[in-house]
Scaffold this motif. Structure first.
Motif, PDB file in Angstrom:
ATOM      1  N   TRP A 168       1.379  -1.411  -0.232  1.00  0.00           N
ATOM      2  CA  TRP A 168      -0.058   0.005  -0.242  1.00  0.00           C
ATOM      3  C   TRP A 168       0.763   1.190  -0.048  1.00  0.00           C
ATOM      4  O   TRP A 168       2.036   1.439   0.700  1.00  0.00           O
ATOM      5  CB  TRP A 168      -0.604   0.142   1.421  1.00  0.00           C
ATOM      6  N   LEU A 187      -3.934   3.782  -0.661  1.00  0.00           N
ATOM      7  CA  LEU A 187      -4.189   3.297  -1.733  1.00  0.00           C
ATOM      8  C   LEU A 187      -3.271   1.552  -1.838  1.00  0.00           C
ATOM      9  O   LEU A 187      -2.068   2.323  -2.114  1.00  0.00           O
ATOM     10  CB  LEU A 187      -4.381   3.710  -3.029  1.00  0.00           C
ATOM     11  N   ILE A 203       0.349  10.379  -5.360  1.00  0.00           N
ATOM     12  CA  ILE A 203      -1.989   9.836  -5.135  1.00  0.00           C
ATOM     13  C   ILE A 203      -2.347  10.489  -5.846  1.00  0.00           C
ATOM     14  O   ILE A 203      -2.584  12.276  -5.408  1.00  0.00           O
ATOM     15  CB  ILE A 203      -2.769   9.115  -3.768  1.00  0.00           C
ATOM     16  N   PHE A 206      -8.456   8.700  -6.664  1.00  0.00           N
ATOM     17  CA  PHE A 206      -9.112   7.514  -6.483  1.00  0.00           C
ATOM     18  C   PHE A 206      -9.945   7.737  -6.765  1.00  0.00           C
ATOM     19  O   PHE A 206     -11.070   7.924  -6.541  1.00  0.00           O
ATOM     20  CB  PHE A 206      -8.713   7.484  -4.881  1.00  0.00           C
ATOM     21  N   SER A 214     -13.906   1.073  -1.795  1.00  0.00           N
ATOM     22  CA  SER A 214     -13.631   1.909  -1.097  1.00  0.00           C
ATOM     23  C   SER A 214     -14.027   2.853  -0.249  1.00  0.00           C
ATOM     24  O   SER A 214     -15.243   2.736  -0.018  1.00  0.00           O
ATOM     25  CB  SER A 214     -13.671   3.490  -1.656  1.00  0.00           C
ATOM     26  N   GLU A 229      -9.955  -0.979  -1.440  1.00  0.00           N
ATOM     27  CA  GLU A 229      -8.685  -0.849  -2.129  1.00  0.00           C
ATOM     28  C   GLU A 229      -8.176   0.568  -1.983  1.00  0.00           C
ATOM     29  O   GLU A 229      -7.244   0.947  -2.587  1.00  0.00           O
ATOM     30  CB  GLU A 229      -8.153  -1.648  -3.699  1.00  0.00           C
ATOM     31  N   CYS A 230      -9.426   1.510  -1.331  1.00  0.00           N
ATOM     32  CA  CYS A 230      -8.993   2.822  -1.156  1.00  0.00           C
ATOM     33  C   CYS A 230      -9.541   3.053   0.106  1.00  0.00           C
ATOM     34  O   CYS A 230     -10.642   2.174   0.609  1.00  0.00           O
ATOM     35  CB  CYS A 230      -9.135   3.093  -1.953  1.00  0.00           C
ATOM     36  N   TYR A 232      -9.311   6.639   2.900  1.00  0.00           N
ATOM     37  CA  TYR A 232      -9.209   7.923   2.961  1.00  0.00           C
ATOM     38  C   TYR A 232      -9.798   8.784   4.603  1.00  0.00           C
ATOM     39  O   TYR A 232     -10.778   7.930   4.770  1.00  0.00           O
ATOM     40  CB  TYR A 232      -9.184   8.755   2.063  1.00  0.00           C
TER      41      TYR A 232
END
Length: 268
Positions: A168, A187, A203, A206, A214, A229-230, A232
């Protein structure tokens, strides 16, 4: 050996941007390596960094134990945080579960630097995560929970995180004075690919949290779901709007273009 995880440690510890602008990381996934291993490299090319190999033994702590936090680069006492009940053995930048972490400083917007009263700087964030994590995903969760609770005491950092199965990239910057916590996005590097970063956030756009791949910080309990996979910060985009850094559509938002323009490097 097949699927053996390893990390290349050229220099174990990197300094902040005023120490070096030459930290380089390479991130390699299983599908991109010859033997199915994941690995990351970490080079800090600076004459003031001499390469020290740190060790934290595994331990069990009593309820209510506290951990003293000293700024990684200066030794300045920043405060105390709650100690975990159990910590894992760490040698250098890798722990007993083969979770590994490296970093490279990009600095970012000067007004988003260290916050008064914050306790967690980049070095402690990384090495506390190694002491408390069995997977790369768990390490990212630990780091984001630390800065959320105790504040972020560093400039913009680009972090490499790996375990025997995944790699990551995690990029973070503070919110500036008067705002606790940090702005960040993580990510997963797609299997079969490699990534490299050297003092610049990587990045851009996204997948947003309404995508099945996500999640945001408030949904962090789902971080171990292999489809994710994401990951934030809840206010990653809204904070940029508040600061008038960004006024486009959410799906057009780019972390690097917003928080880490080359012209935004710290001048010291």
């Amino acid at each position: 050996m097949k699927r053996l995880y390893y990390i290349i440690l050229i220099v174990a510890i990197s300094g902040l941007s005023y120490h070096s602008f030459a930290c380089t990381n390479f991130l390699v996934t299983k599908g991109a390596s010859n033997d199915g291993s994941t690995f990351i490299s970490y080079a800090a090319d600076s004459h003031v960094l001499y390469g020290e190999l740190y060790h934290w033994p595994a331990a069990i702590y009593e309820e209510g134990a506290m951990l003293d936090i000293y700024e990684w680069d200066t030794g300045k006492f920043l405060g105390q945080i709650k100690q975990a009940k159990e910590t894992y053995n760490v040698v250098g930048n890798m722990n007993e579960y083969q979770v590994a972490i490296g970093e490279t400083t990009y600095g970012g917007k000067p007004e988003l630097g260290s916050q008064a009263g914050a306790i967690i700087d980049y070095g402690n964030m990384m090495f506390i995560a190694l002491q408390r994590s069995k997977t790369a995903r768990e390490a990212i969760k630990v780091m984001t929970e630390l800065v959320d609770e105790y504040g972020y005491y560093s400039v913009g950092e680009s972090i490499s995180i790996s375990d025997p199965n995944e790699v990551w990239i995690f990029e973070i910057i503070g919110k500036g004075e008067g705002k606790k916590g940090a702005i960040w996005v993580a990510l997963k590097i797609p299997d079969g690919y490699i990534c490299a970063h050297a003092n610049q956030a990587r990045i851009t756009t996204f997948p947003l949290a309404d995508d099945k791949k996500s999640i945001i910080f408030s949904g962090r309990d789902k971080i171990e779901n292999s489809e994710i996979e994401c990951y934030y910060a809840d206010d990653l985009i809204s904070f940029a709007r508040e600061k008038e850094y960004f006024d486009g559509k959410d799906e057009e938002f780019s972390f690097s273009d917003t928080y880490a323009l080359i012209s935004g490097w710290i001048k010291l």
